[in-house]
Design a protein around this motif. Sequence first.
Motif, PDB file in Angstrom:
ATOM      1  N   ALA A  67       1.782 -19.034 -29.245  1.00  0.00           N
ATOM      2  CA  ALA A  67       2.811 -20.057 -29.410  1.00  0.00           C
ATOM      3  C   ALA A  67       2.763 -21.023 -28.234  1.00  0.00           C
ATOM      4  O   ALA A  67       2.274 -20.684 -27.145  1.00  0.00           O
ATOM      5  CB  ALA A  67       4.182 -19.391 -29.500  1.00  0.00           C
ATOM      6  N   PRO A  68       3.270 -22.283 -28.420  1.00  0.00           N
ATOM      7  CA  PRO A  68       3.330 -23.228 -27.299  1.00  0.00           C
ATOM      8  C   PRO A  68       4.103 -22.624 -26.132  1.00  0.00           C
ATOM      9  O   PRO A  68       5.162 -22.029 -26.307  1.00  0.00           O
ATOM     10  CB  PRO A  68       4.072 -24.429 -27.909  1.00  0.00           C
ATOM     11  CG  PRO A  68       3.821 -24.316 -29.375  1.00  0.00           C
ATOM     12  CD  PRO A  68       3.760 -22.850 -29.679  1.00  0.00           C
ATOM     13  N   GLY A  69       3.557 -22.780 -24.925  1.00  0.00           N
ATOM     14  CA  GLY A  69       4.190 -22.202 -23.746  1.00  0.00           C
ATOM     15  C   GLY A  69       3.699 -20.806 -23.427  1.00  0.00           C
ATOM     16  O   GLY A  69       3.968 -20.289 -22.344  1.00  0.00           O
ATOM     17  N   ASP A  70       2.962 -20.167 -24.361  1.00  0.00           N
ATOM     18  CA  ASP A  70       2.420 -18.830 -24.131  1.00  0.00           C
ATOM     19  C   ASP A  70       0.923 -18.866 -23.856  1.00  0.00           C
ATOM     20  O   ASP A  70       0.286 -17.816 -23.759  1.00  0.00           O
ATOM     21  CB  ASP A  70       2.683 -17.935 -25.344  1.00  0.00           C
ATOM     22  CG  ASP A  70       4.133 -17.472 -25.423  1.00  0.00           C
ATOM     23  OD1 ASP A  70       4.873 -17.736 -24.464  1.00  0.00           O
ATOM     24  OD2 ASP A  70       4.504 -16.874 -26.443  1.00  0.00           O
ATOM     25  N   ASP A  71       0.339 -20.061 -23.776  1.00  0.00           N
ATOM     26  CA  ASP A  71      -1.107 -20.205 -23.595  1.00  0.00           C
ATOM     27  C   ASP A  71      -1.451 -20.020 -22.115  1.00  0.00           C
ATOM     28  O   ASP A  71      -1.642 -20.977 -21.382  1.00  0.00           O
ATOM     29  CB  ASP A  71      -1.579 -21.564 -24.114  1.00  0.00           C
ATOM     30  CG  ASP A  71      -0.569 -22.669 -23.833  1.00  0.00           C
ATOM     31  OD1 ASP A  71       0.369 -22.425 -23.047  1.00  0.00           O
ATOM     32  OD2 ASP A  71      -0.724 -23.756 -24.390  1.00  0.00           O
ATOM     33  N   LEU A  72      -1.551 -18.754 -21.695  1.00  0.00           N
ATOM     34  CA  LEU A  72      -1.677 -18.421 -20.290  1.00  0.00           C
ATOM     35  C   LEU A  72      -2.726 -17.332 -20.109  1.00  0.00           C
ATOM     36  O   LEU A  72      -2.824 -16.402 -20.925  1.00  0.00           O
ATOM     37  CB  LEU A  72      -0.320 -17.926 -19.757  1.00  0.00           C
ATOM     38  CG  LEU A  72      -0.225 -17.565 -18.284  1.00  0.00           C
ATOM     39  CD1 LEU A  72      -0.293 -18.823 -17.425  1.00  0.00           C
ATOM     40  CD2 LEU A  72       1.078 -16.811 -18.005  1.00  0.00           C
ATOM     41  N   VAL A  73      -3.535 -17.439 -19.045  1.00  0.00           N
ATOM     42  CA  VAL A  73      -4.441 -16.367 -18.633  1.00  0.00           C
ATOM     43  C   VAL A  73      -4.256 -16.159 -17.138  1.00  0.00           C
ATOM     44  O   VAL A  73      -4.135 -17.121 -16.374  1.00  0.00           O
ATOM     45  CB  VAL A  73      -5.916 -16.696 -18.956  1.00  0.00           C
ATOM     46  CG1 VAL A  73      -6.202 -16.527 -20.424  1.00  0.00           C
ATOM     47  CG2 VAL A  73      -6.294 -18.099 -18.499  1.00  0.00           C
ATOM     48  N   VAL A  74      -4.252 -14.893 -16.730  1.00  0.00           N
ATOM     49  CA  VAL A  74      -3.946 -14.540 -15.345  1.00  0.00           C
ATOM     50  C   VAL A  74      -4.934 -13.495 -14.874  1.00  0.00           C
ATOM     51  O   VAL A  74      -5.231 -12.528 -15.588  1.00  0.00           O
ATOM     52  CB  VAL A  74      -2.514 -13.981 -15.205  1.00  0.00           C
ATOM     53  CG1 VAL A  74      -2.210 -13.664 -13.747  1.00  0.00           C
ATOM     54  CG2 VAL A  74      -1.495 -14.959 -15.762  1.00  0.00           C
ATOM     55  N   GLY A  75      -5.458 -13.691 -13.650  1.00  0.00           N
ATOM     56  CA  GLY A  75      -6.288 -12.691 -12.989  1.00  0.00           C
ATOM     57  C   GLY A  75      -5.592 -12.209 -11.735  1.00  0.00           C
ATOM     58  O   GLY A  75      -5.059 -13.015 -10.961  1.00  0.00           O
ATOM     59  N   LEU A  76      -5.601 -10.884 -11.521  1.00  0.00           N
ATOM     60  CA  LEU A  76      -4.873 -10.290 -10.399  1.00  0.00           C
ATOM     61  C   LEU A  76      -5.839  -9.458  -9.571  1.00  0.00           C
ATOM     62  O   LEU A  76      -6.573  -8.611 -10.114  1.00  0.00           O
ATOM     63  CB  LEU A  76      -3.731  -9.419 -10.923  1.00  0.00           C
ATOM     64  CG  LEU A  76      -2.739  -8.876  -9.898  1.00  0.00           C
ATOM     65  CD1 LEU A  76      -1.991 -10.021  -9.230  1.00  0.00           C
ATOM     66  CD2 LEU A  76      -1.749  -7.932 -10.579  1.00  0.00           C
ATOM     67  N   SER A  77      -5.849  -9.690  -8.262  1.00  0.00           N
ATOM     68  CA  SER A  77      -6.769  -8.985  -7.379  1.00  0.00           C
ATOM     69  C   SER A  77      -6.264  -7.582  -7.075  1.00  0.00           C
ATOM     70  O   SER A  77      -5.133  -7.214  -7.399  1.00  0.00           O
ATOM     71  CB  SER A  77      -6.919  -9.758  -6.064  1.00  0.00           C
ATOM     72  OG  SER A  77      -5.753  -9.582  -5.251  1.00  0.00           O
ATOM     73  N   ALA A  78      -7.115  -6.807  -6.414  1.00  0.00           N
ATOM     74  CA  ALA A  78      -6.690  -5.520  -5.864  1.00  0.00           C
ATOM     75  C   ALA A  78      -5.864  -5.792  -4.607  1.00  0.00           C
ATOM     76  O   ALA A  78      -5.903  -6.889  -4.046  1.00  0.00           O
ATOM     77  CB  ALA A  78      -7.910  -4.666  -5.547  1.00  0.00           C
ATOM     78  N   PRO A  79      -5.098  -4.803  -4.130  1.00  0.00           N
ATOM     79  CA  PRO A  79      -4.339  -4.998  -2.886  1.00  0.00           C
ATOM     80  C   PRO A  79      -5.277  -5.354  -1.740  1.00  0.00           C
ATOM     81  O   PRO A  79      -6.380  -4.804  -1.620  1.00  0.00           O
ATOM     82  CB  PRO A  79      -3.651  -3.640  -2.664  1.00  0.00           C
ATOM     83  CG  PRO A  79      -3.565  -3.038  -4.024  1.00  0.00           C
ATOM     84  CD  PRO A  79      -4.794  -3.486  -4.748  1.00  0.00           C
ATOM     85  N   ALA A  80      -4.846  -6.290  -0.910  1.00  0.00           N
ATOM     86  CA  ALA A  80      -5.683  -6.754   0.197  1.00  0.00           C
ATOM     87  C   ALA A  80      -4.790  -7.164   1.355  1.00  0.00           C
ATOM     88  O   ALA A  80      -3.567  -7.271   1.230  1.00  0.00           O
ATOM     89  CB  ALA A  80      -6.571  -7.922  -0.242  1.00  0.00           C
ATOM     90  N   GLY A  81      -5.424  -7.413   2.498  1.00  0.00           N
ATOM     91  CA  GLY A  81      -4.729  -7.904   3.675  1.00  0.00           C
ATOM     92  C   GLY A  81      -5.224  -9.280   4.043  1.00  0.00           C
ATOM     93  O   GLY A  81      -6.134  -9.826   3.396  1.00  0.00           O
ATOM     94  N   PRO A  82      -4.659  -9.886   5.096  1.00  0.00           N
ATOM     95  CA  PRO A  82      -5.053 -11.253   5.473  1.00  0.00           C
ATOM     96  C   PRO A  82      -6.543 -11.418   5.732  1.00  0.00           C
ATOM     97  O   PRO A  82      -7.122 -12.445   5.403  1.00  0.00           O
ATOM     98  CB  PRO A  82      -4.223 -11.515   6.735  1.00  0.00           C
ATOM     99  CG  PRO A  82      -3.054 -10.586   6.619  1.00  0.00           C
ATOM    100  CD  PRO A  82      -3.563  -9.367   5.931  1.00  0.00           C
ATOM    101  N   ILE A  83      -7.193 -10.387   6.311  1.00  0.00           N
ATOM    102  CA  ILE A  83      -8.616 -10.521   6.637  1.00  0.00           C
ATOM    103  C   ILE A  83      -9.462 -10.620   5.368  1.00  0.00           C
ATOM    104  O   ILE A  83     -10.499 -11.295   5.339  1.00  0.00           O
ATOM    105  CB  ILE A  83      -9.070  -9.316   7.501  1.00  0.00           C
ATOM    106  CG1 ILE A  83      -8.322  -9.321   8.841  1.00  0.00           C
ATOM    107  CG2 ILE A  83     -10.567  -9.352   7.733  1.00  0.00           C
ATOM    108  CD1 ILE A  83      -8.655  -8.142   9.732  1.00  0.00           C
ATOM    109  N   ALA A  84      -9.019  -9.969   4.303  1.00  0.00           N
ATOM    110  CA  ALA A  84      -9.792  -9.923   3.061  1.00  0.00           C
ATOM    111  C   ALA A  84      -9.261 -10.892   2.017  1.00  0.00           C
ATOM    112  O   ALA A  84      -9.469 -10.691   0.816  1.00  0.00           O
ATOM    113  CB  ALA A  84      -9.790  -8.500   2.503  1.00  0.00           C
TER     114      ALA A  84
END
Length: 592
Positions: free
Chosen positions: A446-463
């Motif tokens: 539906a309009p407004g639901d056209d979304l794709v998301v990628g989520l990283s693993a937990p990380a810290g500032p260095i990574a």
Amino acid sequence: MPPTLASLVHHTALKLTVLAGEDRLETPVRWAHVSELADPVPYMDGGELLLITAMQLRAEDPEEMGRYVRRLVGAGVVGLGFAIGVKYDEVPPALVAAAKEEGLPLLAVPRRTPFIAISKAVSAAIAADQYRAVTAGFEAQRELTRAAIGAEGPAALLARLASHLDGWAALYDASGSVVAAAPDWAARRAARLTADVERLRARPAPASVVVGGDGAESAAEAAVSDRVELQTLGTGRRTRGVLAVGTGAPLGTAERYAVHSAVALLTLTTERSRALQEAEQRLGAAVLRMLLAGEPDHARAVAGRLYGSLLDAPFRMLVAEAAPGSSGSAGTAASGAKGTASPAGGTAAPTGPGDDAPAEHPADTGSIPTAAEPAAADPLATLGDAMESAAARSGEAVLVVPDGGRLIVLAPDGGAAVAACAEHAGAIENRRGTATRPRERLAATAPGDDLVVGLSAPAGPIAAATAYRQAEQALSVARRRGRVLVEHEQVAAGSVLPLLADDAVRAFADGMLRALHEHDATGRGDLVASLRAWLSRHGQWDAAAADLGVHRHTLRYRMRRVEEILGRSLDDPDVRMELWLALKATSPATAP
């Protein structure tokens, strides 16, 4: 309050006498009108005190008076004043009887009281009531303004507003969640109206709706005991919040002034908060660029108290895009500043108003919606609002950076913002239904639901740069699979086969196997099935022949024919790998 028949009867200068309808004297009078027409109904608006001398009436005729009074009552006339001593020395009994039968208040007006005196009394009372309402409205505005600029802000404003209305008030944020309510019990009542708030937010701003009570447009429950008005907040087309006020009766003039003042003050507060948010986004973009450039110490120094706590614990990097071909695929994610943060080459300068969008995220070329055609909801803005609202309620820091046609977010691992993202993605998945193939899933979006998301693993500032690459990899897999959200852990733990659902891979596989399929179509042998069996048995002739139910020499002949037709050697491991992937890509079982 407005004038009533009772207040006119008690007016010592008018000397009015009640002859009928004594039980309806508390009815408000909107105006006093003089008419000698035999049928004044076409000229009535309802709520009038009608004054007559009966010059054109046969007031002594019971039948005529019955019809006359019934028509007045049907037109909403609240009272009838009859002048004594003009045509009749007393009010005719036929008229009195008709008024009593219909319950219409009938007032005898003495000769010495001119009709103009009654009209002036009504007009003066209406003016006084309006003055009181305006005065009370200005006083409420002053009180609400003092509350709005105080330390408690919107919470104090809602408390003053609820007290002034003798009801309750609640404030919803841009995601539709209740952020404040007064009195405290009103939060439970407001939470039951989230469906109505969601429908109101979908309309072009400004918008309002009544829930419950007379004139209700919709209701979250089958029955409600109060009358609730919902009003959107914000100066643009996009709703920044919603104000709800609940009362036992429709709002009066003074109460209406107070509500309008509250809407203006809350809108001002919201817009001021948005300006601060834009400044925070610019700072957040700088922090993100430093993290991706491998400068965590500088990033921590710039982050200060605003984002410093976010860098003290593991965080997740999120990259979101509108789905390809969607209405919001090239729009910006949230209102305010834009900042690019590309891991390729370290950093990229933030884009300002009027700058060209980065080449990898082309600017929107779609048409601008008109006022009559509301713009489709921006999926990135909706996601950003949901995550920021969740973070604000839990008191955690979250960094949200619009990046051209993308949204980049740093949020605490295991925090409310990441949970809100997962919940939002789950809701979209549920609305998409049970479609399995990527194209089918996108078609059901539906309009407004056209979304794709990628989520990283937990990380810290260095990574941070590694986390960004992980989020982009997860985003690519989500796009290929037609999923809303994919975490990097799912990419590492999953199979490569779902990635073969890409149209380009399928086209390559079809081309590679086309000659074998054409051969099999002539009925001269089942080369494709034989190739699949031989590859699945790792080239073991006896086992593959047994699976096919043929002699091993027959299978050897078929594999030589495969080599001749394709012009490639099955002794080459690369050829065997490509053929196996081509077979898997064209198999229905590989559909994700």
